[in-house]
Design a protein around this motif. Structure first.
Motif, PDB file in Angstrom:
ATOM      1  N   HIS A1275      -4.072  -1.680   3.108  1.00 53.69           N
ATOM      2  CA  HIS A1275      -4.653  -1.551   4.448  1.00 53.69           C
ATOM      3  C   HIS A1275      -4.360  -0.166   5.019  1.00 53.69           C
ATOM      4  O   HIS A1275      -3.230   0.344   4.892  1.00 53.69           O
ATOM      5  N   PRO A1276      -5.307   0.498   5.664  1.00 58.01           N
ATOM      6  CA  PRO A1276      -5.074   1.870   6.171  1.00 58.01           C
ATOM      7  C   PRO A1276      -3.927   1.952   7.182  1.00 58.01           C
ATOM      8  O   PRO A1276      -3.268   2.993   7.288  1.00 58.01           O
ATOM      9  N   THR A1277      -3.690   0.871   7.935  1.00 59.67           N
ATOM     10  CA  THR A1277      -2.641   0.929   8.971  1.00 59.67           C
ATOM     11  C   THR A1277      -1.285   0.475   8.453  1.00 59.67           C
ATOM     12  O   THR A1277      -0.326   0.398   9.223  1.00 59.67           O
ATOM     13  N   SER A1326      -7.213   2.580  -7.405  1.00 61.17           N
ATOM     14  CA  SER A1326      -6.257   3.063  -6.404  1.00 61.17           C
ATOM     15  C   SER A1326      -4.849   3.111  -6.967  1.00 61.17           C
ATOM     16  O   SER A1326      -4.059   4.023  -6.648  1.00 61.17           O
ATOM     17  N   LYS A1359      -3.495  11.330   0.865  1.00 60.34           N
ATOM     18  CA  LYS A1359      -4.006  10.350   1.830  1.00 60.34           C
ATOM     19  C   LYS A1359      -5.498  10.089   1.631  1.00 60.34           C
ATOM     20  O   LYS A1359      -5.995   9.022   1.962  1.00 60.34           O
ATOM     21  N   SER A1360      -6.198  11.073   1.096  1.00 54.43           N
ATOM     22  CA  SER A1360      -7.642  10.939   0.941  1.00 54.43           C
ATOM     23  C   SER A1360      -7.980  10.188  -0.338  1.00 54.43           C
ATOM     24  O   SER A1360      -7.130   9.949  -1.180  1.00 54.43           O
ATOM     25  N   ARG A1362      -8.907   7.251  -2.996  1.00 50.98           N
ATOM     26  CA  ARG A1362      -8.621   5.835  -3.195  1.00 50.98           C
ATOM     27  C   ARG A1362      -7.131   5.527  -3.111  1.00 50.98           C
ATOM     28  O   ARG A1362      -6.710   4.481  -3.569  1.00 50.98           O
ATOM     29  N   PRO A1365      -2.014   4.121   1.040  1.00 53.23           N
ATOM     30  CA  PRO A1365      -1.145   4.875   1.957  1.00 53.23           C
ATOM     31  C   PRO A1365       0.306   4.412   1.929  1.00 53.23           C
ATOM     32  O   PRO A1365       1.215   5.225   2.076  1.00 53.23           O
ATOM     33  N   TYR A1368       1.877   6.183  -1.214  1.00 45.56           N
ATOM     34  CA  TYR A1368       1.560   7.560  -1.602  1.00 45.56           C
ATOM     35  C   TYR A1368       2.752   8.488  -1.528  1.00 45.56           C
ATOM     36  O   TYR A1368       2.899   9.410  -2.341  1.00 45.56           O
TER      37      TYR A1368
END
Length: 1487
Positions: A1275-1277, A1326, A1359-1360, A1362, A1365, A1368
């Protein structure tokens, strides 16, 4: 001396350059010349001639060795030479012959009889006989052994030649040359047949022999045997017959074959369903199939028929009917035997002679109908027709008058025969011939009445519909115009001209003497059927233009004009004219009606009205048919006039109104639709009422769409009145009745969309109600209540608004107060019939949606249905079920109009009326048929719902900011009426009223502001609530003692008896529990201020004390699933009440007891499968959870966990699997918002456990939910939410868990994962990014600011794309993670062994997954071709490379081409290197 040498002879015979004739001359010369030195000359010549016969030149028959006699002569000489040498020296053997000489003989015979002009057949046949005789002798028995197939083929050919030769001899029995040929051929055949017979006997495989004989030779053998015996020319023919007999016997009745026939005999005597595969398993059945296909039975069975016919001839004069009936049966048996076939041979001619004699005899019988039964004669004629049409065709002229005008007793036989004649003409595509004959003999009919003739079979619908069908399907289009013109000319020739002398007026009767002009009526029947059956294109219709307009000008107009001038003979003038005209309009609208001038159309419309009105006055069958026909054509004219664009009212509105006025005209005594019935035939229009019914069918069914265009409001009201009034009458048992027509109309959407009816429907129905009560029901109402309700309905005026005041319903209120419980009365069919009529009309009101009712109609309907409800309840001598249905419909309508409820209504004006209606049905029977119980339950539900809604409306009025005085008074009275009856023996109805009251109060209070609590307000009803609470406390104590006593009884007695015994107690206790729950809800809504009013603490304590004995009782009562629902319903209410106990009066430790009780009862109820009870328990439990404190909530959660562990230990995963989708979905939603990293880790552990176990049997939806839950890791958050909680160790752990779930997916649930491969592969892509790192050379040797900028750039790069976050910042991960990731990749190509029934095949799964695997390789080489960041650690690259080799195994050449097209230059170079290494070190090459 010849100069021939052995070398020259050999070169001449085996070399090229010489013809076949020259070679045989050389061979003969060499054979006969003993002076030539030629070692082994005989062997050489035999070998040469056999080689020549093996490969004859069949393309050039002149040069074919087989067709040259010297070859056969030479072969015969050589064979005799060897035979003689073997005779002289027994030790010397003859040379072995490997060539198939029998096939050469077969080819020779074929060519001899192929060429009919052959003159040397005798010489050839003699030569072949000489050769075959030696070849099949004992001398050559070892050296020449032809195969059975070769001999069989030769036998087939010689049998064919014998058949041909026998036929030739039969043609000219004086031709001795042909008989000599037959003799020589017989000798050859004898040799071949003997050899064939010897091979049959010696063959090992008798099944093969049997099949070969039966399928190929049997028919020829039997044919030759029979035909050669007839000649009897020589001994040879007799010998051949005997040999054939032996062959057949040896082949069919061999010792190995005979026993197989028993199975066929068993099959013939058994059921067809038992041995259906005998033909497949037993080869001997083929014999019988072959015999069936042969024609051996023609003479034998027909001879039996002739013999039986001679026997019954003796009774021809004494018992004619029996004779005809027997002949018919014999002929039908002849058809079944399939003996007769129309051929030109002698057998067929002899059979035809016998059948022609029968046909002549049958025709002669028609002259004496008094003696001979015409029906039986026609039956025989029909059977002869089925045998051969030629038997009837030549005699059809004698049968046509009988077909058209048969006797009444022969109607069925005539119809059957007529259909057979039609079918025969149709099959031969001679419809035109049939029509010509039909019209010819119609003109010769003599009958007393045209209407009697129209009832004959040839003019009935049953035959004419068949005629239409054959016209549509079998008539050539080319015949259509010719037949039409023939019919047209016949009609025109029958026209009565206006200037023609008119016959003297006769009395109107159905028995008028038929004139020649009346044939127009009969011709018009076929004209109409023919025209309607035509299926023509627009171009084909244009070819009919001249003919159809000729019909109008020369037949329709003159006929109508003639009748208008004379007013007589409708049968020969307007009736056929209107029928023909109507048909032409519908079939040829564009080429007929549109072409008629406007002047002629106006004349037609005017004439229709005149014809209609003049014939309405007459009362004879002809006039009645004219009225119905003219009504149809008037409505049709109006429709097509509108279609053509004309707006003439004379041709539309006037025509429609004329018909409507006739149907709706007032009658002095009774209405026509009360008892009128009709069977749909124009010939059965018995009276004026039938005619009106026919016209009503035209208006309401066939032309309704055009009628509603022109009808005005007044006529619409009259029609609506007929529609609704007719439904109150019993429908007659006929094919057409007004009740059936109106019910069909009311099911049509067009009726409700018609504006003319929409404006008057409700008013008309209300008028019907009022009229019915005024005229009938008021007089039959006996009780004061029913009489009062009926009077109120009778006095209604729908033109005035309804206003209800106390004075206006005082009579009804007084009657209700003074009424006592009605005693059961004897059922009265009249009363039941009256209630059923009201029920029918109520159904009509229920049909219309609320929007259909006008503002002034709603209070009128409410007033009416309330009175009807009261009236139906009071009709004590009517059927209970019918009364219940009426009450149910009335209360359903009340609920539909509840939003328009007003205190100025009957139920809103006096609470006593409402109380009486609610209480009125308590004495009705509750047990009986399933229909009665179902209606009773529905009525109880609707009644309680109505009571609740009315009380709620009243309470809202009483509790408004400006309270309504009437509402306050109404509520007080209602409270007093419902509470005053509380004692120890309250009824079920009283408790139901208390429940409705509490529900209404709670529903109003729940929406009031808590700050406005004023217990003195009537809305809170504290005084009455307190009384109810005291009663409930006392009742709960009583319930505890009753349950304890029942429990003791259960322990002693059988379980099956106590439920029925205490059914009423269970019902009462159920209501007590329900009221307890409502009181608790009341306390929760109002707050602690009412605790003293309802004694909340005592109520909670009493209910808690009841739990233990109640649970004990349930353990015994609900063990048997066959028990009825009374205990189950009581249990449901108990738990609902138990859950409603206020949490502030519960001890914390009591919560666990409550949960245990709920869990136990819920389990029992769940096993019963009662969804309503389960839903009630679920809602109650949900409400209980919401009221718990934090400490109680923790106890509930702990209890759930303990119970879940226990259920899991009990291996009840099947039940758990149903909850997995909901559970995983909740997990996913929480994971998307939670800030607790530990929750995420535990969720991954749980997903591992779920996916590793195949026993959960995930479907596609379940698997997709699990994958979506797993994707919450990416999830991005997630990075922001878990900031500060994650470190490198946790990151590795999360990565490993994600890989474990993915590995479980591809190993355990591959069937499901194929439906979500895109997100699955995207997640794998990813995860590849977790192994990237920055190139060392790019960051070393630079200054600090540059390094900082590079680091920030790296962060942005990570961060960009696939990347995940959350992981990473810890890239690259170690080799352990790479190894786990590699295991996921290597698992993808592996096979999955699934035991599921609908599992896909391994191959199909492999193909589906292989479509997506190139994306993984593309992503990897895209990463590796990046100039700044890639997977650079050698150990990691090595681990991933080995895993990616397995992925490349799944890729085809096209996939590899696709991968290259998606990569840039560096990526392509890396992939090519990777591919070469894979090819050298990994690819499987099969070695």
């Amino acid at each position: 001396m010849s100069d021939l040498t052995s070398e020259k002879i050999a070169k001449a015979l085996k070399g090229a350059g010489l013809s076949a004739k020259q070679r045989v001359e050389k061979a003969n010369e060499a054979w006969k010349n003993d002076a030539i030195f030629f070692p082994n000359k005989d062997d050489f010549l035999l070998d040469w001639i056999c080689s020549a016969f093996a490969k004859p030149n069949m393309k050039k028959l002149d040069d074919c060795c087989l067709l040259q006699l010297p070859y056969w002569t030479l072969l015969g000489g050589l064979l005799e030479h060897y035979k003689e040498k073997a005779r002289l020296d027994s030790k010397r053997s003859v040379p072995t012959i490997h060539v198939n000489l029998v096939s050469a003989v077969s080819t020779l015979l074929q060519q001899l009889y192929k060429n009919e002009t052959s003159t040397d057949r005798i010489d050839f046949l003699a030569a072949t006989y000489r050769c075959l005789q030696i070849l099949f002798s004992d001398s050559f028995s070892l050296s020449y052994r032809p195969a059975f197939e070769h001999v069989s083929s030769a036998v087939d050919q010689v049998l064919t030649c014998l058949g041909t030769q026998i036929s030739t001899c039969n043609k000219d029995k004086n031709d001795t040359n042909e008989f000599d040929v037959l003799h020589q051929l017989s000798l050859t055949a004898k040799v071949l047949l003997n050899k064939f017979d010897s091979q049959l006997v010696m063959a090992a495989n008798q099944k093969k022999i049997f099949s070969s004989i039966v399928e190929k030779s049997l028919i020829k053998l039997l044919s030759v045997r029979r035909r050669i015996n007839l000649l009897k020319t020589s001994d040879n023919t007799t010998t051949i017959s005997q040999i054939i007999t032996e062959i057949v016997c040896h082949a069919l009745f061999h010792a190995d074959t005979v026993l197989e026939f028993t199975s066929v005999l068993k099959d013939a005597n058994s059921d067809n369903t038992t041995n259906t595969n005998v033909k497949q398993t037993n080869y001997v059945v083929r014999l019988f199939e072959t015999l069936e296909s042969m024609d051996i039975s023609r003479m034998a069975e027909f001879g039996l028929f002739v013999y039986l016919l001679k026997i019954i001839t003796s009774i021809k004069d004494k018992a004619v009917s029996a004779y005809l009936e027997t002949v018919c049966k014999l002929l039908k048996q002849l058809i079944q035997w399939n003996v007769y076939s129309a051929r030109n041979d002698e057998i067929a001619k002899s059979q035809q002679l016998v059948l022609n004699t029968i046909a002549d005899e049958i025709v002669s019988y028609l002259d004496d109908p008094k003696r001979y039964n015409q029906g039986l004669v026609l039956d025989v004629a029909d059977t002869l027709l089925q045998i051969d049409f030629s038997l009837i065709e030549s005699r059809i002229h004698s049968l046509w008058p009988i077909i058209l005008n048969s006797e009444d007793s022969a109607q069925d036989s005539c119809l059957k025969f007529a259909k057979s004649v039609l079918n025969t003409y149709s099959a031969s595509r001679q419809i035109d011939v049939f029509v010509d004959d039909l019209l010819k003999y119609i003109g010769q009919i003599e009958s007393n009445s045209i209407y009697t003739m129209l009832k004959k079979p040839m003019f009935t619908r049953e035959f004419t519909s068949d005629f239409s069908s054959h016209i549509s399907k079998s008539m050539p289009v080319a015949q259509a115009l010719g037949i039409f013109e023939t019919l047209q000319e016949k009609l025109i020739s029958a026209t009565v001209k206006s200037d023609q002398p008119v016959a003297k007026k006769q009395k109107k009767s159905n028995a008028t003497k038929q004139t020649n002009n009346a044939i127009a009526m009969m011709i018009s029947v076929y004209f109409v059927e023919f025209s309607n059956a035509l299926k023509l294109s627009q171009h084909q219709q244009r070819t009919f233009s001249e003919a159809i307009m000729s019909v109008f000008e020369r037949f329709v107009k003159p006929s109508m004009t003639a009748w208008i001038a004379s007013n007589t003979d409708v049968e020969s003038t307007i009736l056929p004219a209107m029928q023909v005209h109507s048909t032409l309009i519908s079939v040829f609208f564009e080429n007929y009606f549109s072409v008629i001038t406007e002047q002629d159309r106006a004349w037609l419309a005017k004439s229709y009205i005149q014809i209609f009105q003049n014939n309405v006055k007459n009362d004879c069958l002809g006039s009645r048919i004219v009225v119905a026909t003219s009504a149809n054509i008037m409505l049709q004219h109006a429709y097509y006039t509108t279609l053509s664009g004309s707006i003439s009212s004379e041709q539309t509105t006037d025509l429609v109104n004329t018909v409507i006025d006739f149907v709706t005209e007032k009658e002095s005594k009774s209405t026509w639709y009360e008892s009128s019935s009709w069977d749909g035939s124009a010939l059965d229009l018995q009276d004026k009422n039938c005619v009106k019914l026919a016209c009503w069918k035209l208006l309401s069914d066939e032309w309704f769409d055009s009628v509603i265009r022109y009808i005005d409001s007044g006529r619409a009201e009259k029609m609506a009145s007929i529609i609704y009034m007719s439904l109150t009458h019993t429908a007659p048992t006929s094919s057409v009745s007004i009740q059936l027509l109106n019910k069909t109309l009311l099911r049509s959407a067009n009726f409700y969309e018609a504006k003319c009816f929409k404006d008057c429907n409700i008013q008309t129905i209300l008028n019907v109600f009022i009229s019915l009560f005024k005229t009938k029901l008021l007089k039959t109402s006996s009780s004061p209540v029913s009489k009062s309700a009926a009077e109120m309905i009778s006095k209604m005026d729908i033109n005035k608004s309804i206003t209800v005041e106390k004075d206006s319903i005082k009579g009804l209120s007084d009657a209700l107060k003074n009424s006592k419980d009605q005693m059961d009365e004897d059922l009265d069919t009249t009363s039941t019939s009256n209630v059923e009529k009201i029920s029918t009309l109520l159904k009509l009101l229920l049909l219309f949606p609320n929007e259909y009712y006008e503002k002034n109609e709603r209070p009128q309907v409410l007033y009416l249905i309330t009175c009807i409800d009261i009236w139906a309840i009071s009709c004590a001598n009517a059927d209970y079920l019918t009364r219940m249905k009426v009450c149910l419909m009335c209360r359903s309508l009340q609920l539909r109009f509840m939003q328009y409820f007003s205190v100025h209504s009957i139920l809103g004006m006096d609470s006593g009326v409402l109380d009486w209606i609610i209480s009125s049905t308590q004495n009705w029977p509750t047990e009986g048929t399933k229909d009665l119980e179902a209606v009773q339950n529905s009525l109880e539900h609707i009644t309680n719902k109505l009571d609740l809604n009315i009380l709620r409306r009243v309470i809202m009025g009483a509790g408004a900011k400006s309270p309504d005085a009437h509402s306050i008074s109404y509520m007080k009275n209602a409270l007093q009426q419902r509470v005053e009856g509380l004692d120890k023996n309250v009824s079920k109805t009283t408790l139901a009223k208390i429940i409705n009251l509490l529900n209404a109060i709670n529903s109003v209070l729940v929406n009031r502001k808590q700050a406005d609590v004023d217990l003195t307000n009537i809305v809170y009803a504290t005084e009455y609530i307190s009384k109810i609470s005291k009663y409930i406390n006392s009742s709960l104590q009583d319930a505890k003692s009753e349950i304890s006593s029942i429990l003791e009884e259960v322990k002693v007695d059988e379980q099956s008896s106590f439920v029925d015994k205490h059914k009423s107690k269970f019902e009462t206790i159920k209501h007590i529990f329900h009221i307890t729950r409502l009181l608790q809800d009341y306390a929760r809504i109002v707050g602690p201020s009412v605790d003293e009013v309802i004694s909340a603490e005592n109520l909670s304590k009493t209910l808690t004390d009841l739990a233990s004995p109640f649970i004990q009782f349930l353990q015994s009562a609900l063990l048997d699933s066959s028990q009825n629902n009374h205990v189950l319903n009581m249990t449901t209410e108990f738990i609902a009440a138990f859950c409603s106990i206020l949490s502030r009066y519960q001890q914390v430790e009591t919560t666990k007891r409550v949960l245990a009780a709920i869990w136990f009862v819920y389990t029992l109820v769940l096993n019963t499968g009662d969804q309503e009870a389960i839903e009630t328990l679920s809602n109650a439990f949900g409400g209980w959870i919401q009221s718990l404190s934090k400490e109680q909530y923790v106890i509930v959660i702990d209890g759930f966990i303990e119970q879940s562990e226990q259920e899991a230990n009990n291996r009840e995963k099947g039940r758990l699997r149903k909850s997995i989708p909901t559970f995983v979905l909740k997990l996913s939603l929480i994971a998307g918002k939670t800030t607790c990293l530990k929750y995420l880790q535990q969720m991954l552990k749980l997903l591992i456990q779920l996916t590793v176990d195949q026993s959960y049997h995930f479907n596609d939806y379940d698997a997709s939910l699990v994958l979506s839950c797993l994707l919450q890791v990416a999830h991005p958050t997630a990075l922001e939410r878990f900031q500060g909680q994650i470190n490198r160790e946790i990151a590795h752990e999360i990565f490993d868990d994600v890989c474990a779930v993915l590995s479980n997916f591809v190993s355990q649930h591959k069937d499901q994962i194929v439906y979500m491969l895109p997100p699955f592969v995207a997640l794998i892509q990813s995860l590849l990014h977790c192994f990237k790192s920055t190139h060392v050379s790019l960051v070393s040797g630079t200054n600090a600011p540059t390094r900082k900028r590079k680091h920030n750039a790296d962060q942005k790069t990570l961060k960009s794309g696939r990347t995940i976050p959350l992981l990473y910042q810890f890239a690259p991960l170690d080799d352990t993670s790479a190894q786990r990731f590699g295991r996921v990749l290597t698992t993808i190509p592996q096979k999955q062994h699934s035991s599921a029934k609908n599992a896909k095949s391994t191959q199909s799964l492999y193909k589906i997954i292989a479509r997506h695997t190139p994306s993984i390789l593309i992503e990897y080489f895209t990463i590796q071709s990046n100039t700044t960041m890639s997977i650079v650690r050698p150990s990691t690259k090595s681990l991933l490379t080995q895993a990616l080799y397995d992925i490349l195994d799944m890729c085809s050449d096209q996939d590899r081409t696709f991968i290259l097209s998606c990569l840039d230059g560096p990526g392509k170079a890396l992939f090519k290197s990777f591919y070469m290494n894979w090819k050298d070190t990994h690819k499987y090459t099969g070695q």
